[in-house]
Design an enzyme around this catalytic site. Structure first.
Site, PDB file in Angstrom:
ATOM      1  N   HIS A   1      24.396   6.719  27.043  1.00 44.31           N
ATOM      2  CA  HIS A   1      25.368   5.648  27.292  1.00 44.31           C
ATOM      3  C   HIS A   1      24.677   4.502  28.032  1.00 44.31           C
ATOM      4  O   HIS A   1      23.724   4.732  28.780  1.00 44.31           O
ATOM      5  CB  HIS A   1      26.528   6.209  28.130  1.00 44.31           C
ATOM      6  CG  HIS A   1      27.670   5.252  28.257  1.00 44.31           C
ATOM      7  ND1 HIS A   1      27.710   4.244  29.201  1.00 44.31           N
ATOM      8  CD2 HIS A   1      28.812   5.138  27.557  1.00 44.31           C
ATOM      9  CE1 HIS A   1      28.835   3.565  29.076  1.00 44.31           C
ATOM     10  NE2 HIS A   1      29.527   4.081  28.082  1.00 44.31           N
TER      11      HIS A   1
ATOM     12  N   GLU B   1      27.106  -0.298  21.134  1.00 46.94           N
ATOM     13  CA  GLU B   1      27.718  -0.926  22.309  1.00 46.94           C
ATOM     14  C   GLU B   1      27.159  -2.328  22.458  1.00 46.94           C
ATOM     15  O   GLU B   1      26.186  -2.524  23.173  1.00 46.94           O
ATOM     16  CB  GLU B   1      27.321  -0.154  23.570  1.00 46.94           C
ATOM     17  CG  GLU B   1      27.650   1.319  23.603  1.00 46.94           C
ATOM     18  CD  GLU B   1      27.003   1.993  24.826  1.00 46.94           C
ATOM     19  OE1 GLU B   1      25.753   1.988  24.893  1.00 46.94           O
ATOM     20  OE2 GLU B   1      27.731   2.497  25.665  1.00 46.94           O
TER      21      GLU B   1
END
Lengths: 214, 214, 214, 214
Positions: free
Chosen positions: C85, C133
């Protein structure tokens, strides 16, 4: 007072600043050093200015590709080094080992830290000096003398309670000669300065203005 | 003496060790805690044993995916935490912030470090305790009492010179009850132990043997 | 469409959101999972909701204090995990090893990355899914559908050119049901969502609104 | 074949090796480059040998103390750079950004990785070349040709399936001329070599022996 100009990775001309720093140091009698990137140490040092590395690695000779060996920066002409700058934080174990690595080749060491508690911590590792970098002041325009004076005097107190032989520098919030005097009055014996000189239209004039009140 | 059993990521049964530690603590009156991985804290804590996290992150609430928030481990039942274990080194700034994070939720803090100089450094950050982990002893069979006793007594001295209220634990080189006594005689008030219990065929017996001489 | 609610380290009630996600998933037939911190996995999983870890470490069983072993999060009830992430970046070598670690215990894997080139790179490591992302959208209010639609379709194309069996999720810029449909139309088969649900005054209503158009 | 001599942080004389590499390259017609530490790039480049950096940072100009800016190593004379060497692992995001940083100043890029899957991953980031470093061979005496030949041919296949314009180098297991030929026969168009030359009693002879069979 010791003035250390950190060139970071700024788009400046390291030689222009090195020459100016050498001249202003010679003219004023104030100790001034310039800290370029590792790849620029040799040519900055060739100007005759006192030259510091921005970082040395914790390792000794060996299989450490991409490291910054203390011996290599010393061979290139550095006589001091920053360690643990806020933009290059290290583990505590690596700060300790990097201080020892720098000592192997007689580099002056200045370990940076955020606040009086951390300044006490790095003082316990016996560097030559420590620099307190109040996070709120890094890269900003505020002066440490007016915005956060207690952090400097508390850092000095913290260092003195652990090892009085370690110098304390003021690592942020300095842009003019008055700030240098304020830092000195708070107990600092040196300052770290970056954009104020490295990004100045006229670095020589910026340095001259800085040393006038000293 | 305080005995902290670090389960690391060992292929052990955390509940078997938690139950054994709780029982041996109750029977002997010796304070014993177990430190499992974050995902196991809740069920280890449910056994009634004193439970420690192996790590907490330096962050507060916020956008920190994959962090180990002090509040989360406290909610799961931890009452203490290791910080900066040799297998999970942090930057100095993060050690400082993680100690403060743990303090927000009243976790006991034990900051690990390699040698007396670093032990002095982490003492300056005001944790509840520090643990000295001589690198040569980590994960080995050598006893701190015979292999490297000075490192413990020097760590105790280093801590006492900076903050006498901080406890010093012996973080490596302990496998039998005699080692616990040796560590105590060198000034330690607790020990960190891992494979000696977590990988024992009979963890309960390993713990019983450990507390006999205390 | 798969909806993954990342709770990050937000000051939310994980159980409230877990219960809501379970109920909305059951009522709507849409697959919804919740990703809490490691210390909260067990109790979130106990609600019956599909539960994902936010991170797993690259290591196997062993001396890895403070790591997040894939086996430990699986034992606690997780059936999937985020990897890499943007708030928990790993080295490429560790992404590869963490994907393999997760596969050891049959965790679904979703590897996050910034842009189509990196999405191609992580696809080559054969995770179950990847999430793009766009940095400009993380944590913001802009919708991927209007602000940066090409990045999603380019990521889908990048993945398909390397391994068509890998799913592509949209990892930012989603806050309402229309965004979910937009992401689907761009080729995504799932979405990652965080503050839109985790910080909502009424998480259940936020989830219900999200699934309406699906 | 391209031969890149990585000097790591070895206690060698960079200039002796640079001069030898330049002469052997000129005499043999084989392309040979030397990769010293950042602080040594300028004087190594001054010998006329092709000079590579061991690492460049992911950042652009700016406040990045202690970084290794691509522009700085290029100004010092480097014309290529290793990225993500096994001793200097980067996050995937930073590999991507460092490749782009190097491209800003036309540095040749060689991204290192452990195995065919990771080689595929870094190929997707469009560097000029990739180097496969079988972990079992790094720093050892085993030859890639006999110990682990499949890893090279599989890496070549992995790269070719994603981007045929990217060269594949063999990053470990090379110590003699026969190994170079073996690597070439497995599909590599270059090799990375370190201790075999940098720690040789006679670097020039080591290089001469290496290029004989090419």
């Amino acid at each position: 007072m010791f003035i250390l100009i950190n060139l970071k990775a700024y788009p400046c001309d390291p030689l222009e600043i090195a020459n100016a720093a050498r001249d202003v140091a010679n003219d004023s009698g104030v100790r001034i050093a310039v800290s370029p990137q590792a790849a620029d140490i040799a040519r900055v040092s060739d100007t005759g200015v006192e030259t510091w590395a921005q970082h040395v690695s914790a390792n000794n000779y060996g299989s450490y590709t991409g490291s910054t060996l203390a011996e290599a920066v010393a061979n290139a002409g550095a006589t001091g080094t920053l360690i643990n700058h806020s933009e290059r934080r290290l583990t505590l174990a690596d700060i300790d080992t990097a201080v020892n690595a720098a000592s192997r080749v007689d580099l002056d060491t200045c370990v940076c830290a955020n606040n009086p508690a951390q300044i006490g911590a790095v003082t316990a590792l016996s560097p030559d000096s420590v620099a307190v970098e109040p996070p709120a002041l890094i890269g900003g325009d505020a002066s440490v003398a007016t915005a956060d004076p207690d952090i400097v005097s508390n850092a000095v107190e913290s260092t003195n309670s652990i090892d009085k032989t370690v110098d304390v520098y003021c690592g942020a919030g300095i842009s003019a000669g008055d700030d240098v005097i304020a830092a000195r009055d708070l107990g600092a014996s040196g300052i770290l300065l970056a954009s104020g000189v490295a990004k100045a239209d006229n670095p020589r004039k910026a340095l001259e203005d800085l040393v006038v009140p000293i």
